[in-house]
Design a protein around this motif. Structure first.
Motif, short mmCIF file in Angstrom:
data_model
loop_
_atom_site.label_atom_id
_atom_site.label_comp_id
_atom_site.label_asym_id
_atom_site.label_seq_id
_atom_site.Cartn_x
_atom_site.Cartn_y
_atom_site.Cartn_z
N ARG A 205 52.24 35.55 41.78
CA ARG A 205 51.97 34.55 42.83
C ARG A 205 53.19 33.66 43.06
NH1 ARG A 205 46.89 33.67 44.66
NH2 ARG A 205 45.15 34.74 43.60
N MET B 142 52.00 35.84 46.79
CA MET B 142 50.82 36.64 47.05
C MET B 142 50.21 37.02 45.71
SD MET B 142 52.37 39.29 49.91
CE MET B 142 50.82 39.75 50.65
N SER B 143 48.90 37.25 45.69
CA SER B 143 48.28 37.74 44.47
C SER B 143 48.62 39.22 44.31
CB SER B 143 46.76 37.58 44.55
OG SER B 143 46.23 38.48 45.51
N THR C 218 46.66 41.74 44.09
CA THR C 218 45.81 42.52 44.99
C THR C 218 46.31 42.42 46.43
OG1 THR C 218 43.90 42.16 43.56
CG2 THR C 218 43.46 42.84 45.83
N GLU C 219 46.68 41.23 46.86
CA GLU C 219 47.21 41.06 48.22
C GLU C 219 48.52 41.84 48.40
OE1 GLU C 219 45.58 36.54 49.22
OE2 GLU C 219 47.49 36.84 48.15
N ASP D 188 47.53 45.49 48.80
CA ASP D 188 46.90 45.74 50.09
C ASP D 188 47.91 45.71 51.23
OD1 ASP D 188 44.48 45.94 48.83
OD2 ASP D 188 43.81 43.91 49.32
N ARG D 189 48.92 44.88 51.09
CA ARG D 189 49.92 44.72 52.14
C ARG D 189 50.68 46.02 52.42
NH1 ARG D 189 55.43 42.90 52.26
NH2 ARG D 189 55.92 41.84 54.21
#
Length: 485
Positions: free
Chosen positions: A168, A173-174, A176-177, A180-181
């Motif tokens: 982070r 971003m986490s 997971t994010e 997903d990105r």
């Protein structure tokens, strides 16, 4: 500072990895070649390392990915304490042994190491290792389908919480994010098989680099297959198999690892093998000042020095190659591999073994070696010195001390010592004036051919004499100068 501003304003990729640019108005840091519109100079701050920018509270740019830029060429050019420390950090020493282990390998106190790294890089060893862990985490997040808890520990983090907090902070971003990105339309690799891009500074001439590795490949350990150099890797937590394929703007690297904790170390060793952190513009600009070399530099700029993923392995192979042909050296090495190498499975090709470690080779019977008794003594003495730690050829070794110890061994003359210095230690100024290929090229180019005279002439090539050797070798017709079809 003015040079840094000009580099950012011109988006000069040659400076990627030399420094990082932080932008006060956005809170991000970038590589100099970031494609976004350059900020105003008064909003720029410059840091010597990604770790220093992160410590100052800046997060990595999502566009240019500064954490993935080529490493600073200084750490492979220099032989001082900071450079040796940086090579060891890249090889994962802090994750395995901590800062005390790093200091012990270098022969300095932890306080001295901390002080010198902070003075030059703006960050201490723990922060530098943390930045490396963050980069490894991003690679695993984006290229694998591993559960995040597995990614955390494979990246070297002590806890999932530390992993989440670091990702982070560095990437805003986490985990997971972040996955997903990049996941849309890009299927993740299965566990154990990873594909990554290895960046480099242009230009890069792949001919001698991959040609040399392919021509000298030891059967079972190395091979050229479908346009890629492949080999087995001995790593701290297990073994690996890597495929390295040249493309115009990166090296395509595919890794199969027994233990994903070895990812960052495997990548670091592959970069070292291919000399990807070199500064080819600086090297070629100097060598062009010699009228004899200039046409060859202009013809194929960006030659690199082919190195090794295992310095002890290369030293053994250098002795096996003394006064014999390339084919004979491969045959001798293949016999050692069959007798003492550790078998491995290769899911994508014909590799069968790891090259035997020095502990295994220490048990060999010299009477089984099919070459003269004097060279048997040379080989077994070298293996003994490597096995008991009497000679250190590793990432943090002292190049001068290693040369002295090698030269003191029976049967290790100047040629062998300098070849080991060039390809195992990675000294960019290693020079082999007695090498047959060098002397043949020197004669053809109208240069002196005696050892003393050629050494005097080559003083103008310092500190890049190892690269000059690559250009000299390239004037010949040997298979090392061209990639296989």
């Amino acid at each position: 500072m003015e040079r840094c501003v000009r580099a950012v304003q011109s988006k000069d990729a040659r400076f990627d990895g030399w420094f990082f640019t932080a932008v006060l108005t956005t809170g991000i840091y970038c590589r100099p070649s970031c494609p976004v519109v350059p900020p105003k100079p008064e909003n720029m701050r410059f840091y010597p390392s990604a770790a220093a920018a992160q410590q100052a509270g800046f997060r990595a740019c999502k566009r240019c990915r500064p954490d993935a830029s080529p490493g600073s060429p200084q750490w492979n050019e220099r032989a001082d304490l900071v450079a040796r420390a940086m090579r060891l950090i890249a090889d994962g020493v802090i994750d395995r042994e901590g800062v005390p282990g790093l200091a012990a390998r270098l022969g300095y106190s932890t306080r001295q190491i901390e002080r010198q790294l902070r003075a030059e890089l703006g960050a201490g060893p723990l922060a530098l290792a943390r930045a490396q862990r963050a980069q490894t985490a991003r690679l695993l997040i984006e290229t694998s389908s591993l559960p995040m808890s597995d990614v955390a520990f494979a990246s070297g983090f002590a806890s999932v919480r530390a992993f989440n907090d670091t990702v982070r902070q560095v990437f805003a971003m986490s985990p997971t994010e972040l996955r997903d990105r990049v996941a849309r339309g890009h299927p993740a690799a299965t566990s154990g098989a990873l594909s990554v891009r290895l960046p480099f500074r242009v230009p890069l001439c792949p001919d001698n680099l991959f040609g040399h590795l392919a021509a000298t490949a030891v059967p079972g350990v190395e091979e050229w297959r479908d346009g890629a150099y492949r080999r087995t890797l001995r790593l701290p937590h297990g073994h690996g198999v890597v495929s390295l394929r040249p493309t115009p703007d990166h090296i395509a690297c595919r890794l199969h690892l027994a233990d994903l904790r070895d990812l960052s170390i495997a990548i670091s060793r592959c970069r070292w093998l291919l000399d990807l952190d070199a500064d080819p513009v600086a090297v070629d600009d100097l060598l062009r000042t010699d009228p004899s070399l200039a046409p060859h530099v202009d013809k194929d700029p960006g030659r690199r020095v082919p190195r090794t993923v295992d310095p002890a392995e290369f030293a053994v192979r250098a002795v096996l190659g003394q006064q014999v042909s390339t084919a004979a050296a491969r045959t001798h090495a293949a016999r050692l591999v069959t007798a003492y190498g550790e078998p491995v499975d290769d899911p994508e090709g014909g590799l069968t073994h790891l090259f035997p470690g020095v502990d295994a080779l220490a048990t060999l019977d010299p009477e089984t070696l099919a070459f003269p008794r004097a060279r048997r003594t040379t080989l077994t003495t070298l293996i003994g010195a490597l096995a008991d730690g009497g000679i250190d050829l590793g990432a943090g070794s002292d190049w001068g001390r290693a040369r002295e110890l090698l030269a003191a061994l029976p049967g290790l003359g100047p040629w062998t010592v300098e070849i080991i210095a060039m390809r195992a230690l990675g000294d960019p100024d290693a020079f082999t004036p007695t090498d047959l290929g060098v002397r043949t090229a020197a004669r053809a180019l109208g240069l002196p051919v005696t050892r003393a005279a050629l050494t005097r002439h080559a003083a103008a090539w310092r500190p890049w004499r190892a690269y000059a050797v690559q250009y000299l070798w390239a004037t010949g017709e040997h298979a090392i100068n061209r990639m296989p079809a």
